[in-house]
Scaffold this active site. Structure first.
Site, PDB file in Angstrom:
ATOM      1  N   TYR A 170     113.516 -15.686 -42.040  1.00 39.67           N
ATOM      2  CA  TYR A 170     113.341 -14.292 -41.618  1.00 39.67           C
ATOM      3  C   TYR A 170     111.870 -13.887 -41.712  1.00 39.67           C
ATOM      4  O   TYR A 170     111.323 -13.257 -40.798  1.00 39.67           O
ATOM      5  CB  TYR A 170     114.209 -13.407 -42.505  1.00 39.67           C
ATOM      6  N   LYS A 174     109.525 -12.777 -38.552  1.00 41.89           N
ATOM      7  CA  LYS A 174     108.916 -11.454 -38.502  1.00 41.89           C
ATOM      8  C   LYS A 174     107.392 -11.538 -38.456  1.00 41.89           C
ATOM      9  O   LYS A 174     106.734 -10.682 -37.839  1.00 41.89           O
ATOM     10  CB  LYS A 174     109.380 -10.624 -39.694  1.00 41.89           C
TER      11      LYS A 174
END
Length: 300
Positions: A170, A174
């Site tokens: 993640y 991002k």
């Protein structure tokens, strides 16, 4: 009259959480909204639900305009259909809000390649597909001599800006989105398109799993992590007023700030090529001079 009057906006992952708050605020501000949502769970699993339809019903009940779309943001043809839904239903498109995402939280030593690929697909490829089709439309409009005043709003995260324990996939995705935003801003301005990103600090299904009770904090009666706190910023970024580009915005409760991103720090100059035996002492001096970095989430 709202700040997004007569604007047409796509919001991906708009069935719940931040996406729902964005869609409702955009409608309050006068926008027609394409509510895209697959109805999947936190990990991307099929739930058989259609929360996007409920959001459309809420918008229509307040007198707004909205249409549901159930295409996969990470599917190339699906991204095209999302954009076409806006054009067919409302006759135009002014902004794309890339909000859809999933998590596969795992310590790096336990992470699997399938989990890694799933997160990259939804976040990075998902940010690419819908925006790429939208840019094709806006570029054609600009080449035809019609004025374009378009917006791309991406969703990065503090996990991507500074890292987060247990979220290597993640965080990497991002961070990639933040970099993508900078490139989009630099390349697309010539067509009348701005690109910015938001790093929300809000209570959603994904953040509740990682941060739990900490997401329920209140200050002076304000629900600090309520998704609705971020929605006005998002609506402004979709409006004609928002001419800023290439920025990452963060908001927590009533505090709004800009992220500075990577920049040059202190330096040392050597006379010719650096010999290996001198680098250690130079690095120690640089580390002593540099400003303290924000800590990785989950570290003390």
């Amino acid at each position: 009259m709202g700040i997004c009057e007569d604007r047409v906006v796509i919001v991906t992952g708009a069935g719940r959480g931040l996406g729902r708050a964005y869609a409702l605020e955009l409608a309050r501000q006068g926008a027609a909204v394409v509510v895209n949502d697959l109805g999947v769970g936190n990990h991307g699993e099929d739930t058989g639900e259609r929360p996007g339809e409920q959001v459309v019903a809420e918008i229509e009940a307040m007198g707004g305009r909205a249409v549901a779309n159930f295409d996969d943001v990470a599917d190339w043809d699906g991204g095209g259909r999302i954009v076409q839904t806006a054009l067919d239903t409302f006759g135009g498109l002014h902004a794309v809000v890339n909000n859809a995402g999933i998590v596969r939280d795992r310590m790096f030593v336990s992470a699997t390649v399938d989990e890694w690929d799933a997160v990259m697909r939804v976040h990075l490829r998902g940010h690419f597909c819908t925006s790429r089709h939208a840019v094709d439309y806006w570029r054609a409009e600009a080449k035809a001599g019609r004025q374009v005043d378009a917006r791309i709003i991406n969703t990065t995260s503090g996990a991507g800006l500074q890292g987060s324990i247990g979220q290597s996939a993640y965080s990497a995705a991002k961070a990639g989105i933040a970099g993508l935003t900078l490139v989009q801003a630099a390349e697309l301005g010539r067509y009348g398109i701005t690109a910015n990103a938001i790093a929300p600090q809000a209570r959603t299904r994904m953040t509740e799993g990682a941060f739990g009770e900490a997401m329920s904090r209140k200050e002076d009666g304000l629900d600090v992590f309520a998704p609705e706190n971020t929605a006005p910023l998002l609506a402004w970024l979709c409006s004609q007023e928002a001419e800023v580009t290439g920025q990452v915005f963060e908001l927590l409760g009533s505090k709004l700030w800009l992220s500075l991103g990577w920049n040059d720090g202190p330096s040392r100059q050597n006379d010719g090529r650096w010999p290996a035996e001198k680098i250690g002492s130079a690095v120690a001096e640089l580390m002593a001079e540099r400003p303290a970095a924000k800590p990785v989430y989950g570290t003390s």
